[in-house]
Design an enzyme around this catalytic site. Structure first.
Site, PDB file in Angstrom:
ATOM      1  CE  LYS A  90      -2.232  -0.843   3.875  1.00  0.00           C
ATOM      2  NZ  LYS A  90      -1.677  -2.136   4.332  1.00  0.00           N
ATOM      3  NE  ARG A 141       7.406  -2.671   5.852  1.00  0.00           N
ATOM      4  CZ  ARG A 141       6.105  -2.404   5.985  1.00  0.00           C
ATOM      5  NH1 ARG A 141       5.373  -2.118   4.926  1.00  0.00           N
ATOM      6  NH2 ARG A 141       5.522  -2.464   7.168  1.00  0.00           N
ATOM      7  NE  ARG A 152       1.999  -4.394  11.434  1.00  0.00           N
ATOM      8  CZ  ARG A 152       2.962  -4.215  10.535  1.00  0.00           C
ATOM      9  NH1 ARG A 152       4.122  -4.833  10.657  1.00  0.00           N
ATOM     10  NH2 ARG A 152       2.765  -3.438   9.511  1.00  0.00           N
ATOM     11  NE  ARG A 176      -4.031  -0.854  10.108  1.00  0.00           N
ATOM     12  CZ  ARG A 176      -2.996  -0.257   9.498  1.00  0.00           C
ATOM     13  NH1 ARG A 176      -3.082   0.993   9.131  1.00  0.00           N
ATOM     14  NH2 ARG A 176      -1.895  -0.939   9.270  1.00  0.00           N
ATOM     15  NE  ARG A 222       6.402  -0.158  10.025  1.00  0.00           N
ATOM     16  CZ  ARG A 222       5.215  -0.067   9.435  1.00  0.00           C
ATOM     17  NH1 ARG A 222       5.107   0.520   8.259  1.00  0.00           N
ATOM     18  NH2 ARG A 222       4.124  -0.547   9.999  1.00  0.00           N
TER      19      ARG A 222
HETATM   20  P1  AMP Z   1       0.946   1.046   8.912  1.00  0.00           P
HETATM   21  O1  AMP Z   1       2.184   1.853   8.671  1.00  0.00           O
HETATM   22  O2  AMP Z   1      -0.226   1.479   8.077  1.00  0.00           O
HETATM   23  O3  AMP Z   1       1.199  -0.439   8.852  1.00  0.00           O
HETATM   24  O4  AMP Z   1       0.506   1.349  10.430  1.00  0.00           O
HETATM   25  C1  AMP Z   1       1.343   1.014  11.511  1.00  0.00           C
HETATM   26  C2  AMP Z   1       0.539   0.912  12.791  1.00  0.00           C
HETATM   27  O5  AMP Z   1      -0.089   2.176  13.095  1.00  0.00           O
HETATM   28  C3  AMP Z   1      -0.601  -0.081  12.774  1.00  0.00           C
HETATM   29  O6  AMP Z   1      -0.179  -1.423  13.010  1.00  0.00           O
HETATM   30  C4  AMP Z   1      -1.497   0.460  13.899  1.00  0.00           C
HETATM   31  O7  AMP Z   1      -0.960   0.168  15.172  1.00  0.00           O
HETATM   32  C5  AMP Z   1      -1.377   1.966  13.685  1.00  0.00           C
HETATM   33  N1  AMP Z   1      -2.411   2.465  12.741  1.00  0.00           N
HETATM   34  C6  AMP Z   1      -2.210   3.011  11.504  1.00  0.00           C
HETATM   35  N2  AMP Z   1      -3.374   3.327  10.927  1.00  0.00           N
HETATM   36  C7  AMP Z   1      -4.344   2.974  11.808  1.00  0.00           C
HETATM   37  C8  AMP Z   1      -5.762   3.014  11.781  1.00  0.00           C
HETATM   38  N3  AMP Z   1      -6.434   3.489  10.716  1.00  0.00           N
HETATM   39  N4  AMP Z   1      -6.448   2.544  12.867  1.00  0.00           N
HETATM   40  C9  AMP Z   1      -5.792   2.064  13.940  1.00  0.00           C
HETATM   41  N5  AMP Z   1      -4.459   1.975  14.031  1.00  0.00           N
HETATM   42  C10 AMP Z   1      -3.730   2.427  12.972  1.00  0.00           C
END
Ligand code: AMP
Length: 225
Positions: free
Chosen positions: A20, A134, A178, A95, A167
């Site tokens: 994404k 990654r 996750r 999400r 990360r």
């Molecule tokens: P990402 O970089 O999109 O994988 O987001 C990393 C982390 O941020 C996720 O695993 C969640 O802990 C938090 N996060 C990001 N976007 C959301 C969302 N829309 N709702 C809840 N937690 C989020």
């Protein structure tokens, strides 16, 4: 040869590691609208030590979701900014079903029609492999793969020279957590978007360039039939 895209309000949807962020960045550069990643916004808040960041850090590191009310408010603030007026590419939000419904209401408030959700699809084994390989640049947030990018943890970013790191939440145990959260809380959002008739499914396997090509083809006027 740039194909004309028919929408400037796009959302990328799919499990962690599906691409994404990479695809949102490529499309953002091509369409000329901002890439809004809720994960990036939260990580910046953590790095800056803001109150939101202090609340979010443990949740993110554990692979859980930040509460809906916080996320909805955050996205509302960003989408009302002048920078988002000409369009945006959302990545990582919604999400959960309550987030998706809040976004529908927000888009109506902003008088946005023609919103498209691109679902990227890759099998689970590949997701785990991709996330394990990654690396992210600490400085500019670009994403690289140890498999294909010719880089290792600690290498300089080929683009800006910043340090490439893994990360915290890309460690294998957290990745599995996750993915479970994705299946339980996030996947049901797909049915919601299917029922709204805004879902475009794209195969996320292959190189970033081939996937990008397929996305632009599907979003172009020709494929919108
Ligand atoms: P990402 O970089 O999109 O994988 O987001 C990393 C982390 O941020 C996720 O695993 C969640 O802990 C938090 N996060 C990001 N976007 C959301 C969302 N829309 N709702 C809840 N937690 C989020």
């Amino acid at each position: 040869m740039t194909e004309e895209l028919t929408t400037r309000h796009i959302l990328f949807f799919g499990p962690p590691g599906v691409g994404k962020g990479t695809q949102a960045k490529m499309l953002s550069a091509r369409v000329g609208v901002p890439h809004i990643s809720t994960g990036d916004i939260l990580r910046s808040a953590v790095a800056e030590g803001t109150p939101l960041g202090s609340r979010a850090k443990e949740i993110i590191d554990a692979g859980h979701l930040v509460p809906d009310d916080i996320m909805v408010e955050l996205v509302r603030d960003v989408l009302w900014k002048p920078e988002a007026k000409s369009g945006f590419i959302l990545d990582g939000f919604p999400r959960t079903l309550p987030q998706a419904k809040a976004l529908t209401a927000l888009l109506a408030d902003l008088h946005i029609n023609g919103f498209v959700v691109v679902e990227l699809d890759v099998d689970e084994e590949e997701l785990i492999r991709r996330l394990g390989n990654r690396l992210v640049c600490e400085n500019d947030g670009r994403i690289y793969s140890m498999e294909t990018g010719g880089v290792d943890g600690g290498s300089p970013c080929p683009d800006c020279g910043g340090r490439l790191v893994q990360r915290e939440d890309d460690r294998e145990e957290t990745v599995r957590k996750r993915l479970r959260v994705y299946h339980q809380a996030t996947a049901p959002v797909l049915e919601y978007y299917q029922s709204l008739g805004v879902l475009v499914r794209v195969d996320g396997r292959g190189t970033a360039e081939t996937v990008h090509g397929e996305i632009t083809r599907r979003l172009s006027g020709e494929a919108a039939r």
